[in-house]
Design a protein around this motif. Sequence first.
Motif, PDB file in Angstrom:
ATOM      1  N   LEU A 129      81.069  15.178 -36.657  1.00 13.62           N
ATOM      2  CA  LEU A 129      81.939  16.009 -37.494  1.00 13.62           C
ATOM      3  C   LEU A 129      81.376  17.422 -37.560  1.00 13.62           C
ATOM      4  CD1 LEU A 129      84.383  16.196 -39.423  1.00 13.62           C
ATOM      5  CD2 LEU A 129      82.829  15.556 -41.287  1.00 13.62           C
ATOM      6  N   ARG A 130      82.218  18.398 -37.264  1.00  9.66           N
ATOM      7  CA  ARG A 130      81.851  19.818 -37.408  1.00  9.66           C
ATOM      8  C   ARG A 130      82.729  20.417 -38.492  1.00  9.66           C
ATOM      9  NH1 ARG A 130      79.369  24.008 -34.373  1.00  9.66           N
ATOM     10  NH2 ARG A 130      80.295  26.055 -34.733  1.00  9.66           N
ATOM     11  N   LEU A 131      82.103  20.832 -39.589  1.00 12.41           N
ATOM     12  CA  LEU A 131      82.823  21.389 -40.733  1.00 12.41           C
ATOM     13  C   LEU A 131      82.882  22.899 -40.621  1.00 12.41           C
ATOM     14  CD1 LEU A 131      81.373  19.197 -43.628  1.00 12.41           C
ATOM     15  CD2 LEU A 131      83.604  18.987 -42.527  1.00 12.41           C
ATOM     16  N   GLU A 177      77.648  19.074 -38.285  1.00 10.99           N
ATOM     17  CA  GLU A 177      77.417  20.492 -38.031  1.00 10.99           C
ATOM     18  C   GLU A 177      78.166  21.334 -39.055  1.00 10.99           C
ATOM     19  OE1 GLU A 177      78.359  21.570 -34.046  1.00 10.99           O
ATOM     20  OE2 GLU A 177      76.923  20.181 -33.133  1.00 10.99           O
ATOM     21  N   PHE A 178      77.549  22.446 -39.476  1.00 13.08           N
ATOM     22  CA  PHE A 178      78.162  23.408 -40.385  1.00 13.08           C
ATOM     23  C   PHE A 178      78.189  24.771 -39.721  1.00 13.08           C
ATOM     24  CE2 PHE A 178      76.325  20.203 -43.180  1.00 13.08           C
ATOM     25  CZ  PHE A 178      77.300  20.011 -44.155  1.00 13.08           C
ATOM     26  N   SER A 222      73.118  20.369 -37.798  1.00 21.12           N
ATOM     27  CA  SER A 222      73.151  21.753 -37.340  1.00 21.12           C
ATOM     28  C   SER A 222      73.743  22.627 -38.446  1.00 21.12           C
ATOM     29  CB  SER A 222      73.988  21.874 -36.064  1.00 21.12           C
ATOM     30  OG  SER A 222      74.111  23.230 -35.662  1.00 21.12           O
ATOM     31  N   ILE A 223      73.010  23.674 -38.835  1.00 16.98           N
ATOM     32  CA  ILE A 223      73.485  24.625 -39.846  1.00 16.98           C
ATOM     33  C   ILE A 223      73.333  26.009 -39.239  1.00 16.98           C
ATOM     34  CG2 ILE A 223      73.216  25.485 -42.205  1.00 16.98           C
ATOM     35  CD1 ILE A 223      71.878  22.835 -42.916  1.00 16.98           C
ATOM     36  N   THR A 224      74.433  26.577 -38.766  1.00 21.36           N
ATOM     37  CA  THR A 224      74.374  27.810 -37.987  1.00 21.36           C
ATOM     38  C   THR A 224      75.147  28.939 -38.665  1.00 21.36           C
ATOM     39  OG1 THR A 224      76.281  27.094 -36.651  1.00 21.36           O
ATOM     40  CG2 THR A 224      74.089  26.567 -35.828  1.00 21.36           C
ATOM     41  N   TYR A 225      74.884  30.125 -38.212  1.00 19.50           N
ATOM     42  CA  TYR A 225      75.524  31.338 -38.713  1.00 19.50           C
ATOM     43  C   TYR A 225      77.004  31.348 -38.309  1.00 19.50           C
ATOM     44  CZ  TYR A 225      76.160  36.355 -39.527  1.00 19.50           C
ATOM     45  OH  TYR A 225      76.594  37.570 -39.979  1.00 19.50           O
ATOM     46  N   PRO A 226      77.925  31.803 -39.220  1.00 22.78           N
ATOM     47  CA  PRO A 226      77.675  32.299 -40.564  1.00 22.78           C
ATOM     48  C   PRO A 226      77.951  31.256 -41.653  1.00 22.78           C
ATOM     49  CG  PRO A 226      79.850  32.984 -39.840  1.00 22.78           C
ATOM     50  CD  PRO A 226      79.284  32.132 -38.729  1.00 22.78           C
ATOM     51  N   MET A 227      77.060  31.229 -42.642  1.00 27.65           N
ATOM     52  CA  MET A 227      77.225  30.413 -43.851  1.00 27.65           C
ATOM     53  C   MET A 227      76.823  31.302 -45.026  1.00 27.65           C
ATOM     54  SD  MET A 227      78.129  27.191 -43.050  1.00 27.65           S
ATOM     55  CE  MET A 227      77.471  26.168 -44.348  1.00 27.65           C
ATOM     56  N   PRO A 228      77.640  32.284 -45.381  1.00 23.00           N
ATOM     57  CA  PRO A 228      77.222  33.388 -46.253  1.00 23.00           C
ATOM     58  C   PRO A 228      76.844  33.016 -47.681  1.00 23.00           C
ATOM     59  CG  PRO A 228      79.601  33.438 -45.899  1.00 23.00           C
ATOM     60  CD  PRO A 228      79.054  32.417 -44.969  1.00 23.00           C
ATOM     61  N   LYS A 229      77.327  31.877 -48.197  1.00 25.12           N
ATOM     62  CA  LYS A 229      77.119  31.581 -49.616  1.00 25.12           C
ATOM     63  C   LYS A 229      76.064  30.523 -49.913  1.00 25.12           C
ATOM     64  CE  LYS A 229      81.544  33.081 -51.528  1.00 25.12           C
ATOM     65  NZ  LYS A 229      82.682  32.710 -52.415  1.00 25.12           N
ATOM     66  N   ILE A 230      75.421  29.963 -48.901  1.00 23.88           N
ATOM     67  CA  ILE A 230      74.431  28.929 -49.201  1.00 23.88           C
ATOM     68  C   ILE A 230      73.064  29.520 -49.555  1.00 23.88           C
ATOM     69  CG2 ILE A 230      75.603  27.282 -47.698  1.00 23.88           C
ATOM     70  CD1 ILE A 230      73.307  27.612 -45.708  1.00 23.88           C
ATOM     71  N   ASP A 274      69.619  28.143 -38.483  1.00 27.39           N
ATOM     72  CA  ASP A 274      69.372  29.581 -38.417  1.00 27.39           C
ATOM     73  C   ASP A 274      68.336  29.938 -39.474  1.00 27.39           C
ATOM     74  OD1 ASP A 274      69.783  32.548 -38.910  1.00 27.39           O
ATOM     75  OD2 ASP A 274      71.230  32.220 -37.301  1.00 27.39           O
ATOM     76  N   ILE A 275      67.393  30.801 -39.119  1.00 27.90           N
ATOM     77  CA  ILE A 275      66.314  31.150 -40.034  1.00 27.90           C
ATOM     78  C   ILE A 275      66.823  31.854 -41.284  1.00 27.90           C
ATOM     79  CG2 ILE A 275      65.813  33.420 -39.069  1.00 27.90           C
ATOM     80  CD1 ILE A 275      62.805  32.709 -39.437  1.00 27.90           C
TER      81      ILE A 275
END
Length: 357
Positions: free
Chosen positions: A184-186, A208-209, A235-243, A264-265
Amino acid sequence: MEEEKLKLPLELITKILEYTPNPFCTNHLLLCRGIYWSFLWKVYSQPELVSNNLYPDESNNFVPKNLKLLMKRKFQNMVKCLDLSRVVQSGKNSYMSKLLRRTSSSLEIFISSQSSFGAAPLVSIKSCFRLKVLDLRLVSESVNLAELFKSIQCLPELEQLCFPRSSVTCDEFDFQWPQKLWYLRLQGGITDFFAANVRFPETITCLEFAHCSHLTRTGLDDILSHIGINLTRLSITYPMPKIGDDGADRSFWFCPNLKSFFVDIAYISWELFSEELLVILKEYDRPLRSMTIESTGYMGMCEKLSPNDITIAVDEERLPCFERLGLSAMLGWDFKSDDMNDMISELDHHNIEVFKV
């Protein structure tokens, strides 16, 4: 009679052609009618649809050149994969809907193009009962998640699902997930309210996010706390601006069975590898084997995490199964520094490969 003995049987000729660099070359297919028909189903099982295959119709819209061929009754049961990721078009949703309906009886993989996927194609997806992969990650048009959920409920064989990145928020949670779904990719309109109320299936092992502009650290923690125990890949990749700049620090805490982690760092800090969050598991060795730390290259990111943090975690044997560490060249680390040399030396001592990505 001697000439007949030197001729290869048709089955052997087709097998040889399968191992040639271009097995579906027109010259090969025209050798004889038997070879043509033996390869025909392979050609149409995954049609090559790219921008060069498009032509303007009477309405100046763009449709695939071989759309009519795909719609012919004798070909519609051959198509198993429709990959439109390389197609740039500005056509009508009705064309996409018609294409899905005509190939629905055999279609197993559908990767959408950036446009031409709206309400009509969502309805047509319901008839693709054999669909195993539904990839909408490139879709830039607004997609109603509630309608998407109604469609996937009709897909008993679905194993992989990628949400569209421009989907609207959803406040409906009374739906049934496909029983075989494991990937699942959200993306898109995933909110904290959605994360707190939806019960994701326990069959999901790969999550994946990306492009979740509404999701905060609270929503991320809610999802991982529910299904993190089942995940082997995250997987947590860019962009996730609010976490937040440390939103993914609790990933190892919630997901003790991870084998692969891509992050992503921008969303982690040194605490990701701390004794409190990266604990030694008592029942079994932590199975994490591969980790990749990406970076978009923004200034100041290199200070959030240092090579020493990873070195200490490995030295204290909190990553006993670790094998590969990928580091982005955009991290901003000095790859010739003493800290980096110490980390590489320690990881090499534990047979851990370090590479740039």
